[in-house]
Design a protein around this motif. Structure first.
Motif, mmCIF file in Angstrom:
data_model
loop_
_atom_site.group_PDB
_atom_site.id
_atom_site.type_symbol
_atom_site.label_atom_id
_atom_site.label_comp_id
_atom_site.label_asym_id
_atom_site.label_seq_id
_atom_site.Cartn_x
_atom_site.Cartn_y
_atom_site.Cartn_z
ATOM 1 N N GLU A 187 -0.962 -2.367 13.518
ATOM 2 C CA GLU A 187 0.145 -1.944 14.298
ATOM 3 C C GLU A 187 0.801 -3.236 15.053
ATOM 4 N N LEU A 236 4.404 2.367 6.168
ATOM 5 C CA LEU A 236 5.600 1.422 6.367
ATOM 6 C C LEU A 236 6.311 1.329 5.410
ATOM 7 N N VAL A 249 2.705 -5.271 12.737
ATOM 8 C CA VAL A 249 4.197 -4.656 12.643
ATOM 9 C C VAL A 249 5.091 -4.656 13.714
ATOM 10 N N PRO A 261 4.304 1.926 15.841
ATOM 11 C CA PRO A 261 4.555 1.653 14.541
ATOM 12 C C PRO A 261 3.656 2.560 13.548
ATOM 13 N N ARG A 262 4.105 2.487 12.339
ATOM 14 C CA ARG A 262 3.348 3.315 11.307
ATOM 15 C C ARG A 262 2.007 2.724 11.244
ATOM 16 N N ALA A 309 3.385 -7.691 6.861
ATOM 17 C CA ALA A 309 4.305 -6.857 7.439
ATOM 18 C C ALA A 309 5.810 -6.953 7.189
ATOM 19 N N MET A 326 8.485 -4.619 4.868
ATOM 20 C CA MET A 326 9.756 -4.199 5.622
ATOM 21 C C MET A 326 10.823 -4.746 4.592
ATOM 22 N N GLN A 381 8.630 4.368 5.168
ATOM 23 C CA GLN A 381 9.488 4.374 6.231
ATOM 24 C C GLN A 381 10.564 3.335 5.837
#
Length: 346
Positions: free
Chosen positions: A136, A224, A139, A217-218, A307, A311, A227
């Motif tokens: 986390e 993630l 992220v 964060p996820r 991360a 994303m 999301q």
């Protein structure tokens, strides 16, 4: 603040849609109730069909403080929960908070002041991501860096001023009611879509770095990825629903996804030279991790490229694969379907 000044402050309704938020709900509500706002305040929690202890925790919060109450959100969808909470609330200023968002001290006082000073329809600030685990933490850095999310001020900060959108938001109820609240067809990107309509209506959306909400964060790569895939998928719907709303920044993740995938495929099937594209991307996020990861633990810093890639590529994949049928469904439903937001106030 004296009693007379407090009486002059507008009353505030804090609305919070929640689903499976047992980990953060109590802390999130505590951060609301401990605000220094001197005017009247209520907290309305819209309960989705959670499979954890969220409903039990919410019931305890209601029993502990008369300012807190709940409404039902049978669908569990965020925009439906927001509209249910708006209908179940009654005050002229509406503050949106998520079940895993933590308001910083002075948030509501500052937001209400700016709402009045700027004659704004909505004010908001920075989504300040903070992790509790090594993943986390990685992220959180990715979500607050330009390498991770581009130049979106509500992620990375910036100067106060008019904005396309802001994180969460503090609204004038009259604006929400006039525009029909949140469009419930937008499972994701409902904030951006609502702020677009506010701006089209002539309203001011005001960003200020003075307002910060701590965001958790996820907790996993899978969560993630889902999301950000959903973010990309629904941002494409927004661009199809509101023609002319596309931003060049939205095209960077799809371009990265195509470059990496095509480079790998052509590199394996045609010539290794095509691997230069994916290699350049990996090098870029690796160098970015070294720059942005200063202050992270060695493990979190090692996770930072993952991360970034999760994303970027998930958002790009979601954008590219967003079906036209989804946009047609949304376009076919009138935003006026949410106009019942003016009915039933607690």
């Amino acid at each position: 603040m004296n009693t007379k000044a407090a009486e002059e402050l507008p009353a505030v309704s804090v609305i919070m849609p929640v689903l499976n938020e047992e980990r953060h709900l109590r802390t999130a509500v505590r951060h609301i109730l401990e605000q220094d706002y001197a005017g009247p305040m209520e907290v309305v929690i819209a309960l989705g069909p959670s499979t954890d202890r969220t409903a039990q925790i919410a019931a305890e919060l209601v029993a502990e403080d008369p300012r807190v109450r709940t409404v039902e959100n049978p669908t569990g969808r965020t925009p439906a929960g927001l509209n249910a909470a708006i209908r179940g609330s009654r005050h002229p200023v509406v503050v949106r908070v998520d079940g895993h968002g933590l308001l910083t001290p002075g948030y509501i006082t500052t937001a209400v002041r700016l709402l009045c000073e700027m004659d704004a329809a909505n004010v908001g600030g920075v989504m300040h991501a903070e992790g509790e685990t090594e993943w986390e933490n990685a992220v959180a850095v990715a979500m607050t860096s330009k390498i991770g999310v581009g130049n979106a001020a509500f992620h990375t900060g910036g100067l106060a001023g008019p904005a396309d959108t802001v994180y969460l938001g503090v609204f004038r109820r009259e604006v929400l009611e006039r525009l029909g609240g949140y469009n419930e067809e937008f499972v994701r990107a409902q904030d951006w879509e609502l702020n677009y309509r506010i701006r089209q209506d002539g309203g001011l959306v005001w960003f200020t770095p003075q307002l910060r909400v701590t965001y958790r964060p996820r907790p996993s790569v899978k969560a993630l990825a889902k999301q950000y895939k959903d973010y990309g998928r629904w941002r494409r719907v927004v661009t199809r629903y509101h023609r002319g709303s596309v931003n060049l920044r939205y095209l960077a993740p799809p371009a990265a996804f195509l470059g990496v995938v095509l480079g790998l495929v052509l590199g394996a099937a045609v010539h290794p030279a095509f691997l230069a594209g994916p290699a350049a991307y990996l090098l870029g996020i690796g160098v970015g991790a070294l720059v942005e990861g200063r202050g992270l633990s060695p493990k979190a810093k090692a996770l930072l490229p993952l991360a970034f890639a999760t994303m970027h590529l998930s958002w790009g994949f979601g954008f590219l694969t967003s079906p036209r049928s989804l946009a047609r469904k949304v376009i076919g439903s009138s935003a006026a379907a949410t106009t019942d937001v003016v009915a039933e106030r607690g």
